[in-house]
Scaffold this motif. Structure first.
Motif, short mmCIF file in Angstrom:
data_model
loop_
_atom_site.label_atom_id
_atom_site.label_comp_id
_atom_site.label_asym_id
_atom_site.label_seq_id
_atom_site.Cartn_x
_atom_site.Cartn_y
_atom_site.Cartn_z
N ARG A 97 41.01 41.58 35.43
CA ARG A 97 42.38 41.75 35.71
C ARG A 97 42.83 41.69 37.32
O ARG A 97 43.75 41.15 37.55
N TRP A 98 41.89 42.17 38.09
CA TRP A 98 42.22 42.08 39.68
C TRP A 98 42.51 40.59 39.97
O TRP A 98 43.37 40.05 40.51
N LEU A 100 43.61 37.96 37.84
CA LEU A 100 44.94 37.21 37.59
C LEU A 100 45.97 38.07 38.39
O LEU A 100 47.10 37.38 38.74
N ASP A 101 45.93 39.49 38.51
CA ASP A 101 47.04 40.08 39.18
C ASP A 101 46.99 39.87 40.72
O ASP A 101 48.20 39.61 41.26
N HIS A 102 45.99 39.47 41.10
CA HIS A 102 45.93 38.87 42.75
C HIS A 102 46.66 37.57 42.69
O HIS A 102 47.58 37.51 43.74
N ALA A 104 48.93 36.75 40.54
CA ALA A 104 50.18 36.73 40.11
C ALA A 104 51.23 37.36 41.18
O ALA A 104 52.44 37.16 41.49
N ASP A 141 44.79 42.45 25.21
CA ASP A 141 46.01 42.08 26.12
C ASP A 141 47.08 41.51 25.16
O ASP A 141 48.33 41.45 25.47
N SER A 170 50.90 42.75 31.24
CA SER A 170 49.62 42.17 31.15
C SER A 170 49.49 41.29 32.24
O SER A 170 50.49 40.39 32.60
N PRO A 171 48.39 41.35 33.00
CA PRO A 171 47.92 40.44 34.13
C PRO A 171 47.97 39.06 33.50
O PRO A 171 48.30 38.11 34.31
N ARG A 174 51.64 37.87 33.66
CA ARG A 174 52.35 37.94 34.72
C ARG A 174 51.75 36.83 35.55
O ARG A 174 52.51 35.98 36.40
N PHE A 175 50.58 36.33 35.43
CA PHE A 175 50.06 35.12 35.92
C PHE A 175 50.81 33.69 35.55
O PHE A 175 50.93 32.92 36.41
#
Length: 246
Positions: A97-98, A100-102, A104, A141, A170-171, A174-175
């Protein structure tokens, strides 16, 4: 010798020495051992949370590999590094998750690798890595892809205001929206020769299942790709060819 020229020479020498130290195989091996073996020793301590150590190790391995290792001229042990990184992400859903979120929030890695990197094998490796992470998170997700918009409440087709909110939970989505944004804003336009893997990623993402395809349709991903292609064409003849392909 002028002071400005002297400063430039010293700065160039310092950069050269620093690069030699950073892109040294001994340092690479040290980093590989640290992210693999150090977490196993720390997690045995009773006052250390194993999950936190695993997350930190995965973040360090990912950042080092994407920021430093892939930029080395001689990429020895790259297969081993990909295996290490995959294992790190496999062992920690929060790390996935980190990751993909990073990307995004900060598109530096997608831009640097998907768009600017002129080595096809590196772009393909990044493509496979991201798909692997998405498959890891997908079971939990996929039901959140369209949230906070709900088709049952709003009708079958979201309006423009609703469409901007789709995928916010969802990451993964978002990505994907970050990648589409690179096409929408024209960021990808100067790197047309390197876009094969970006479009291949979007295609492979759509093939993962009905939820992925529904999400891409809801955010008008096809329209984004077609408009990017047509806007990139420099004359009307090219545009007509593009419409024929569509």
């Amino acid at each position: 010798l002028s002071p400005d020229l002297e400063d430039w020479i010293w700065q160039d020498n310092r950069n050269f020495i620093q690069d030699n130290n950073i892109f040294d195989h001994t340092y690479f091996n040290f980093m590989c051992q640290m992210v693999q073996f150090l977490p196993t020793t720390l997690s045995k301590e009773p006052d250390v949370a194993a999950d936190d150590i695993t997350l930190m190790s995965a973040r360090l391995a990912t950042a080092f590999f994407l920021e430093t290792f892939i930029h080395a001229k001689e990429k020895l042990n790259i297969v081993q590094w990909v295996e290490v990184l995959t294992k790190q992400l496999d062992s920690s859903a929060p790390a996935c998750r980190w990751f993909l979120d990073h990307m995004a929030v900060d598109s530096h890695w997608p831009v640097t690798i998907f768009l600017k990197c002129n080595i096809a094998t590196i772009r393909q490796m990044f493509h496979r890595l991201v798909i692997h992470v998405i498959q890891k998170l997908r079971p939990g997700d996929s039901s959140q892809y369209l949230l906070p918009w709900l088709p049952a409440d709003q009708g079958d087709f979201p309006d423009q205001g609703q469409r901007t909110k789709i995928g916010g939970r969802s990451p993964i989505t978002r990505f994907v929206r970050t990648l589409l944004h690179l096409l929408e804003t024209g960021t990808a336009k100067p790197h047309l020769k390197h876009l094969t893997e970006l479009f291949s990623f979007l295609l492979d993402f759509a093939k993962l299942g009905d939820q992925e395809a529904e999400f891409l349709l809801s955010v008008q991903a096809i329209t984004t790709c077609v408009e990017f292609y047509l806007k990139t064409c420099g004359n009307s003849n090219s545009a007509q060819i593009g419409r024929a392909h569509v």
